[in-house]
Design a protein around this motif. Structure first.
Motif, PDB file in Angstrom:
ATOM      1  N   CYS A  39     -11.845  -5.651   1.605  1.00 49.74           N
ATOM      2  CA  CYS A  39     -12.581  -4.571   2.270  1.00 49.74           C
ATOM      3  C   CYS A  39     -13.154  -3.641   1.212  1.00 49.74           C
ATOM      4  O   CYS A  39     -12.795  -3.733   0.032  1.00 49.74           O
ATOM      5  CB  CYS A  39     -11.679  -3.779   3.231  1.00 49.74           C
ATOM      6  SG  CYS A  39     -10.369  -2.828   2.414  1.00 49.74           S
ATOM      7  N   LYS A  41     -13.618  -0.284  -0.969  1.00 55.09           N
ATOM      8  CA  LYS A  41     -12.576   0.604  -1.483  1.00 55.09           C
ATOM      9  C   LYS A  41     -13.184   1.653  -2.414  1.00 55.09           C
ATOM     10  O   LYS A  41     -14.195   1.412  -3.062  1.00 55.09           O
ATOM     11  CB  LYS A  41     -11.518  -0.194  -2.251  1.00 55.09           C
ATOM     12  CG  LYS A  41     -10.698  -1.163  -1.399  1.00 55.09           C
ATOM     13  CD  LYS A  41      -9.735  -1.969  -2.264  1.00 55.09           C
ATOM     14  CE  LYS A  41      -8.948  -2.972  -1.434  1.00 55.09           C
ATOM     15  NZ  LYS A  41      -7.890  -2.318  -0.617  1.00 55.09           N
ATOM     16  N   THR A  42     -12.519   2.785  -2.503  1.00 56.41           N
ATOM     17  CA  THR A  42     -12.938   3.826  -3.438  1.00 56.41           C
ATOM     18  C   THR A  42     -12.480   3.453  -4.850  1.00 56.41           C
ATOM     19  O   THR A  42     -11.591   2.614  -5.039  1.00 56.41           O
ATOM     20  CB  THR A  42     -12.315   5.182  -3.070  1.00 56.41           C
ATOM     21  OG1 THR A  42     -10.887   5.092  -3.204  1.00 56.41           O
ATOM     22  CG2 THR A  42     -12.685   5.593  -1.653  1.00 56.41           C
ATOM     23  N   LYS A  45      -8.776   4.137  -5.168  1.00 55.81           N
ATOM     24  CA  LYS A  45      -7.940   3.120  -4.525  1.00 55.81           C
ATOM     25  C   LYS A  45      -7.860   1.871  -5.400  1.00 55.81           C
ATOM     26  O   LYS A  45      -6.784   1.288  -5.580  1.00 55.81           O
ATOM     27  CB  LYS A  45      -8.527   2.769  -3.160  1.00 55.81           C
ATOM     28  CG  LYS A  45      -7.714   1.751  -2.365  1.00 55.81           C
ATOM     29  CD  LYS A  45      -6.421   2.321  -1.855  1.00 55.81           C
ATOM     30  CE  LYS A  45      -5.742   1.366  -0.892  1.00 55.81           C
ATOM     31  NZ  LYS A  45      -4.449   1.882  -0.407  1.00 55.81           N
ATOM     32  N   SER A  82     -18.366  -1.949  -2.574  1.00 55.86           N
ATOM     33  CA  SER A  82     -18.232  -3.145  -1.745  1.00 55.86           C
ATOM     34  C   SER A  82     -19.069  -4.258  -2.358  1.00 55.86           C
ATOM     35  O   SER A  82     -19.876  -4.016  -3.264  1.00 55.86           O
ATOM     36  CB  SER A  82     -18.693  -2.860  -0.307  1.00 55.86           C
ATOM     37  OG  SER A  82     -20.054  -2.448  -0.299  1.00 55.86           O
ATOM     38  N   THR A 138      -2.761  -1.427   4.425  1.00 55.32           N
ATOM     39  CA  THR A 138      -3.254  -1.220   5.790  1.00 55.32           C
ATOM     40  C   THR A 138      -4.769  -1.250   5.894  1.00 55.32           C
ATOM     41  O   THR A 138      -5.324  -1.782   6.868  1.00 55.32           O
ATOM     42  CB  THR A 138      -2.723   0.120   6.341  1.00 55.32           C
ATOM     43  OG1 THR A 138      -1.297   0.109   6.298  1.00 55.32           O
ATOM     44  CG2 THR A 138      -3.169   0.324   7.774  1.00 55.32           C
ATOM     45  N   ASP A 139      -5.482  -0.711   4.889  1.00 56.30           N
ATOM     46  CA  ASP A 139      -6.944  -0.692   4.977  1.00 56.30           C
ATOM     47  C   ASP A 139      -7.524  -2.101   4.985  1.00 56.30           C
ATOM     48  O   ASP A 139      -8.509  -2.372   5.674  1.00 56.30           O
ATOM     49  CB  ASP A 139      -7.556   0.147   3.850  1.00 56.30           C
ATOM     50  CG  ASP A 139      -7.219  -0.373   2.465  1.00 56.30           C
ATOM     51  OD1 ASP A 139      -6.205  -1.092   2.318  1.00 56.30           O
ATOM     52  OD2 ASP A 139      -7.956  -0.057   1.508  1.00 56.30           O
ATOM     53  N   GLU A 140      -6.899  -3.017   4.248  1.00 53.98           N
ATOM     54  CA  GLU A 140      -7.371  -4.398   4.216  1.00 53.98           C
ATOM     55  C   GLU A 140      -7.069  -5.100   5.534  1.00 53.98           C
ATOM     56  O   GLU A 140      -7.890  -5.869   6.047  1.00 53.98           O
ATOM     57  CB  GLU A 140      -6.734  -5.143   3.050  1.00 53.98           C
ATOM     58  CG  GLU A 140      -7.122  -4.558   1.693  1.00 53.98           C
ATOM     59  CD  GLU A 140      -6.469  -5.278   0.537  1.00 53.98           C
ATOM     60  OE1 GLU A 140      -5.913  -6.381   0.742  1.00 53.98           O
ATOM     61  OE2 GLU A 140      -6.496  -4.740  -0.591  1.00 53.98           O
ATOM     62  N   GLN A 142      -6.846  -3.649   8.449  1.00 52.91           N
ATOM     63  CA  GLN A 142      -7.741  -3.096   9.470  1.00 52.91           C
ATOM     64  C   GLN A 142      -9.156  -3.649   9.351  1.00 52.91           C
ATOM     65  O   GLN A 142      -9.887  -3.731  10.337  1.00 52.91           O
ATOM     66  CB  GLN A 142      -7.761  -1.572   9.368  1.00 52.91           C
ATOM     67  CG  GLN A 142      -6.446  -0.920   9.787  1.00 52.91           C
ATOM     68  CD  GLN A 142      -6.434   0.579   9.579  1.00 52.91           C
ATOM     69  OE1 GLN A 142      -7.225   1.137   8.815  1.00 52.91           O
ATOM     70  NE2 GLN A 142      -5.517   1.262  10.251  1.00 52.91           N
ATOM     71  N   ALA A 143      -9.548  -4.051   8.144  1.00 54.72           N
ATOM     72  CA  ALA A 143     -10.885  -4.610   7.942  1.00 54.72           C
ATOM     73  C   ALA A 143     -11.003  -6.020   8.504  1.00 54.72           C
ATOM     74  O   ALA A 143     -12.102  -6.499   8.787  1.00 54.72           O
ATOM     75  CB  ALA A 143     -11.233  -4.620   6.461  1.00 54.72           C
TER      76      ALA A 143
END
Length: 217
Positions: A39, A41-42, A45, A82, A138-140, A142-143
């Motif tokens: 996903c 990311k900043t 991150k 990205s 979690t961010d991955e 959720q993507a």
């Protein structure tokens, strides 16, 4: 006979391809691409997940940006990166496939050390009652994730074992062949009495098995 214009065009083409090849000659940049497949990311991150400094992470991202492999956008005070296209994800995946023999040996050694059992992508897709455990951040998850998968990030797994059923097979996956968390998590679960198997394939591998050119987002 090749014309001077044709030769000039061909040389420019190979020069640009060589820039991409040079860009990919860094283990750190390959790791960043692998994370960005999951996903966007900043910089912060990415720095945390690769355990690099923000300055060093930014330098590697700048190289990827100049090579045309990643894009960026501002989000408040943060810069979010990205991949520019599905072809970049395919390129990174193809690089892994080129080294698959070496990778499999390394993974076999890790599985032996951790006591983890493995399962193939084909076998995993035939399981009707197994619980899929996604140990990515979690961010991955959720993507995009395997349908019905439970998400417990690897670093939180040991303290959340009570969420896992003892009477079902558990198939653990993370980011694929370059990630060790699936094997480590499976070894931990096995030591705690669970019937767990490590799937050394990513969600990207899962959804692109039949349609290799499908973009995740």
């Amino acid at each position: 006979m090749e014309t001077s214009k044709a030769k000039e065009y061909r040389n420019k083409l190979y020069t640009e391809l060589a820039k991409i090849g040079k860009c990919l000659s860094s283990a750190r940049r390959l790791e960043l691409l692998e994370l960005l497949i999951q996903c966007e990311k900043t910089v912060e991150k990415l720095a945390t997940e690769t355990q690099m400094t923000i300055a060093n992470t930014s330098r590697h991202l700048q190289v990827l940006f100049k090579a045309g492999l990643v894009k960026r956008r501002k989000q408040g005070n943060f810069v979010v990166y990205s991949l520019v296209s599905p072809q970049v994800a395919e390129l990174a995946s193809s690089l892994k496939q080129v080294g698959v023999v070496r990778l499999e040996k390394m993974q076999a050694d890790l599985a032996k050390k951790t006591g983890s059992l493995t399962i193939t992508l084909k076998q995993a897709k035939q399981q009707d009652h197994a619980l899929f455990l996604d140990v990515r951040p979690t961010d991955e998850y959720q993507a995009g994730h395997i349908e019905g998968a439970l998400n417990i990030p690897f670093e939180q797994l040991e303290e959340h074992l009570s969420f896992l059923p003892q009477d079902r097979e558990i198939i653990v996956y993370c980011r694929g062949k370059l990630c060790t968390y699936a094997d480590l998590a499976t070894g931990l679960l096995h030591a705690k009495g669970y019937e767990a198997y490590s799937l050394n394939y990513s969600y990207y591998d899962w959804v692109t098995e039949k349609s290799k050119l499908k973009w995740l987002r």
